[in-house]
Design a protein around this motif. Structure first.
Motif, PDB file in Angstrom:
ATOM      1  N   ASN A   1     -35.271 -66.015  49.401  1.00  0.00           N
ATOM      2  CA  ASN A   1     -35.073 -66.883  50.557  1.00  0.00           C
ATOM      3  C   ASN A   1     -33.887 -66.483  51.421  1.00  0.00           C
ATOM      4  OD1 ASN A   1     -37.231 -68.288  49.670  1.00  0.00           O
ATOM      5  ND2 ASN A   1     -36.115 -70.098  49.022  1.00  0.00           N
ATOM      6  N   THR A   2     -33.022 -65.633  50.925  1.00  0.00           N
ATOM      7  CA  THR A   2     -31.842 -65.225  51.683  1.00  0.00           C
ATOM      8  C   THR A   2     -32.009 -63.867  52.339  1.00  0.00           C
ATOM      9  OG1 THR A   2     -30.777 -64.100  49.828  1.00  0.00           O
ATOM     10  CG2 THR A   2     -30.407 -66.476  50.028  1.00  0.00           C
TER      11      THR A   2
ATOM     12  N   SER B   1     -36.044 -62.779  59.650  1.00  0.00           N
ATOM     13  CA  SER B   1     -34.848 -63.157  58.907  1.00  0.00           C
ATOM     14  C   SER B   1     -35.139 -64.346  58.015  1.00  0.00           C
ATOM     15  CB  SER B   1     -33.717 -63.504  59.873  1.00  0.00           C
ATOM     16  OG  SER B   1     -33.990 -64.754  60.510  1.00  0.00           O
ATOM     17  N   TRP B   2     -34.172 -64.706  57.173  1.00  0.00           N
ATOM     18  CA  TRP B   2     -34.382 -65.860  56.297  1.00  0.00           C
ATOM     19  C   TRP B   2     -34.561 -67.129  57.112  1.00  0.00           C
ATOM     20  CZ3 TRP B   2     -31.140 -70.039  56.490  1.00  0.00           C
ATOM     21  CH2 TRP B   2     -29.927 -69.859  57.155  1.00  0.00           C
TER      22      TRP B   2
ATOM     23  N   ASN C   1     -41.050 -69.654  52.700  1.00  0.00           N
ATOM     24  CA  ASN C   1     -40.035 -69.480  51.662  1.00  0.00           C
ATOM     25  C   ASN C   1     -40.362 -70.264  50.392  1.00  0.00           C
ATOM     26  OD1 ASN C   1     -38.484 -67.679  53.142  1.00  0.00           O
ATOM     27  ND2 ASN C   1     -37.218 -69.295  54.038  1.00  0.00           N
TER      28      ASN C   1
END
Length: 120
Positions: A30-31, A52-53, A73
């Motif tokens: 998730n990051t 991006s996250w 996510n």
């Protein structure tokens, strides 16, 4: 450590659509930004798209307006929707994680790839 598995490739006629999926495992998914690259026979591996996250996206000029990247996510999934496909989109498509650049050499984690073939 991140493991990536692509799916969804296939054979489609020009103008058709496919949705590719990238399933990721690893606690830090998730990051991480996730990117798609593609490689046609005899050619370099080229950048396609990144997310991006937080959901910010970027695309190569060759696919902008035709491809859409998204992520879920909660399910550790990233999707690449391919619309209005052209024969020149034929390639093995790879997902990768951990960087935000457009140079494939900067990435460490790769899936095995999924073949997309577009017939004219």
């Amino acid at each position: 450590q991140v493991q990536l598995v692509e799916s969804g490739g296939g054979l489609v006629q020009a103008g058709g659509s496919l949705r590719l999926s990238c399933a990721a495992s690893g606690r830090t998914f998730n990051t991480l930004p996730i990117s798609w690259f593609r490689q046609a026979p005899g050619k370099e591996r080229d950048f396609v798209s990144s997310i991006s996250w937080a959901g910010n996206t970027r695309y190569s000029d060759s696919v902008k307006g035709r491809f859409t990247i998204s992520r879920d996510n909660a399910k550790n999934l990233v999707y690449l929707q391919l619309n209005n496909l052209k024969p020149e989109d034929t390639a093995v498509y790879y997902c990768t994680a951990g960087d935000w650049g457009t140079n494939w050499r900067d990435y460490v984690y790769w899936g095995q790839g999924t073949q997309v073939t577009v017939s004219s």
